[in-house]
Design a protein around this motif. Sequence first.
Motif, short mmCIF file in Angstrom:
data_model
loop_
_atom_site.label_atom_id
_atom_site.label_comp_id
_atom_site.label_asym_id
_atom_site.label_seq_id
_atom_site.Cartn_x
_atom_site.Cartn_y
_atom_site.Cartn_z
N VAL A 1 96.14 -12.94 22.07
CA VAL A 1 95.16 -12.08 21.43
C VAL A 1 94.04 -11.79 22.43
O VAL A 1 93.89 -12.50 23.42
CB VAL A 1 94.57 -12.76 20.17
N TRP B 1 85.14 -26.00 16.84
CA TRP B 1 85.72 -25.09 15.84
C TRP B 1 84.65 -24.66 14.83
O TRP B 1 84.53 -23.48 14.52
CB TRP B 1 86.89 -25.78 15.14
N THR C 1 90.20 -19.81 25.21
CA THR C 1 90.11 -18.51 24.54
C THR C 1 88.67 -18.25 24.13
O THR C 1 88.01 -19.13 23.55
CB THR C 1 90.99 -18.47 23.27
N PHE D 1 94.94 -14.59 12.41
CA PHE D 1 94.17 -14.89 11.20
C PHE D 1 93.57 -13.64 10.56
O PHE D 1 93.03 -12.77 11.26
CB PHE D 1 92.99 -15.83 11.52
N ILE E 1 85.83 -17.12 21.85
CA ILE E 1 85.81 -17.06 20.39
C ILE E 1 85.59 -15.61 19.96
O ILE E 1 84.92 -14.83 20.65
CB ILE E 1 84.73 -17.99 19.78
N GLU E 2 86.18 -15.25 18.83
CA GLU E 2 86.12 -13.86 18.34
C GLU E 2 84.66 -13.38 18.28
O GLU E 2 84.36 -12.23 18.62
CB GLU E 2 86.76 -13.79 16.95
N LEU F 1 87.03 -21.79 23.20
CA LEU F 1 87.74 -22.99 22.74
C LEU F 1 88.87 -23.26 23.73
O LEU F 1 89.57 -22.32 24.13
CB LEU F 1 88.34 -22.75 21.35
N THR G 1 89.45 -18.34 17.77
CA THR G 1 89.38 -18.27 16.30
C THR G 1 90.20 -17.10 15.78
O THR G 1 90.16 -16.77 14.61
CB THR G 1 87.93 -18.07 15.83
N THR G 2 90.95 -16.46 16.69
CA THR G 2 91.66 -15.24 16.31
C THR G 2 93.07 -15.53 15.81
O THR G 2 93.59 -14.81 14.97
CB THR G 2 91.71 -14.27 17.52
N ALA G 3 93.67 -16.60 16.32
CA ALA G 3 95.06 -16.90 15.96
C ALA G 3 95.37 -18.35 16.29
O ALA G 3 94.62 -19.02 16.99
CB ALA G 3 96.01 -15.98 16.73
N ALA H 1 92.45 -23.96 25.24
CA ALA H 1 93.75 -23.53 24.74
C ALA H 1 94.84 -24.53 25.13
O ALA H 1 94.55 -25.56 25.76
CB ALA H 1 94.07 -22.13 25.26
N LEU I 1 94.42 -20.13 19.56
CA LEU I 1 94.06 -19.00 20.41
C LEU I 1 92.68 -18.57 19.94
O LEU I 1 92.52 -17.60 19.21
CB LEU I 1 95.09 -17.87 20.29
N ALA J 1 82.29 -22.15 16.22
CA ALA J 1 82.94 -20.85 16.40
C ALA J 1 83.01 -20.09 15.07
O ALA J 1 82.83 -18.87 15.03
CB ALA J 1 84.33 -21.03 16.98
N ILE J 2 83.26 -20.83 13.99
CA ILE J 2 83.31 -20.20 12.67
C ILE J 2 81.90 -19.80 12.23
O ILE J 2 81.69 -18.70 11.70
CB ILE J 2 83.93 -21.16 11.63
N VAL K 1 92.02 -14.46 25.08
CA VAL K 1 92.79 -15.52 25.74
C VAL K 1 92.55 -15.46 27.25
O VAL K 1 92.60 -14.39 27.86
CB VAL K 1 94.31 -15.38 25.43
#
Lengths: 227, 332
Positions: free
Chosen positions: B245, B300, B275, A67, B277-278, B192, A20-22, B194, A18, B303-304, B248
């Motif tokens: 979250v 990934w 989703t 996370f 990314i945060e 990203l 980078t949140t979960a 899902a 989900l 995103a980090i 999404v």
Amino acid sequence: MAEAEGRVMSVEGEFSLLGTTAALFEAPDAEMTLQTQQRIWALAREAQEWDEVLEAVPGMNNLMLAFARPPRELAQLRERVLQAWSCVKPMTLQGRVVELPVVYGGDGGPHMADVVAHTGLTIDDIAELHSTPLYPVYALGSHPGYCYLGGMDPRIATPRRKQPVLRIPGGAVSIGGFQTGVSASPGPSGWNTIGSTSMSFFDPARDMPALLQPGDSIRFRVEKVIR
Amino acid sequence: MIEVLGAGALTTVQDRGRFGCLRWGVGTAGAMDSMALCAGNILLGNDRDCAAVEICVFPFRVRFGEECAFALTGADCVAKLDGAALIPWSAHVARAGQELHLAAPQAGPMRASRAYLCVAGGIDVAKVLDSRSTQLRGAFGGFEGRPLQRGDVLRTGATKRAPGKAACGLGLVPPQVALPLERDGCRAIRVLPAAEYERYTPESRASFWSGEWKITPQSDRYGYRLSGVGLQANAPMEMRSHGIVPGVIQVPPDGQPIVQMRDAQPTGGYPKFATVIEADMWRLGQAPIGSRIRFVEATWDEAIDALDELDAWLAEAQRHVSLHAGTGKTAA
């Protein structure tokens, strides 16, 4: 083991992101069962202790890992989840039974007609089939105090609505796919509302804010059927 | 204390959010633009998580009941204190009785939609389940669990320094300018894929990336309903409810996606296409209704990295403010 449409599908269960949140783990079982849910509860208890996990949140035969900080090495987490799932034993939780009187149909059940149309059953049949089982609380979600219940009779299963309804009242008893539940406060919903009840499910001032927990059960009692 | 003289619908008290209560069905809530919230708090020497007022309907007016340091971040709303123009993304001091006025956000291709009024010490409402964010669905947290309205009086928290010691005169370059992200003239949002992504037709997947998505008027803190070329699944899906979250992107059967935002429910059952990314949630949180966005696929690692980039921006802002406070005219 199969690679279905690019998703990692396996007898081990599915691990997906989900953002980078979960991350989400879904049990592989074809049928949604209490025993699988009991293993989900056990997995949640274990995963809650992991450093990267802020909160392990049970769903319906699945588990979301929110996370604290997303891990750089995703593969390790995936392996860890699948490994833990292969080992966990069902965890039984002793709970209470709460009885809720329900008025089926009428203004409080605006989508009863859709369930009638989909199932081919009468309103009385639907009320009867809906109020017969003792429903175990599998998980909480959706909104404060809302319970996801297992054990609904598949004969009254009705797909979620094509477009979510912007507002249904608190106490709305509804069906979404193979699941049923009771809304704890007014808000939007994609489910079919078939009746109404009244009960305070959530109070943030209490030590345990939610009235019901996984392991508790709900029994619906037919108070009235409006045809 | 601050008295609200005029507020549109959906003006709420928010901190970074309420965490650890998903298991009771309690979503996180929190500021739609957490970067603006944190930056405002940094400018005032507050903890980054102090509560602020999030404003998305204008005009907005408040009166300060006592001398108070405050900062305005987020959308540039042509702010005026007793008629005098204020520089956005900086701290100011109001004297007792002065009135602050925020007008509609400045127009432009990357117009922002939400302003944050941060005050020294933070907005002092009671913590509920360890957060001051307004939980609209549960009607708790924030100010009486509801949006602000005319006549509400907000208290401010205790501060470590006198109002005059705020980092006045120092402006921050907004993240929107410092960390821009556009694609073909549109605000770009990184996502990203899902779990159900591969279960959509190749044409739908292609159009998701290539098309523009309009943020419809049926969009709010709960979610943004988008309109564009509808997404078609290979076959209908009926999912088991599971945790979701903010960020999404769900696809109801009508094919028009809904992006979950800060007031999102903590569970859902519609298929998940992707989703956000945060690290890009603040960008989307600032995208106005009626504007268009484009989605860009992230890896990934990207995103980090993007999260690290935001942390670095905030650390740099903190460093600037500390330097300014240490050498400025306000030093003790």
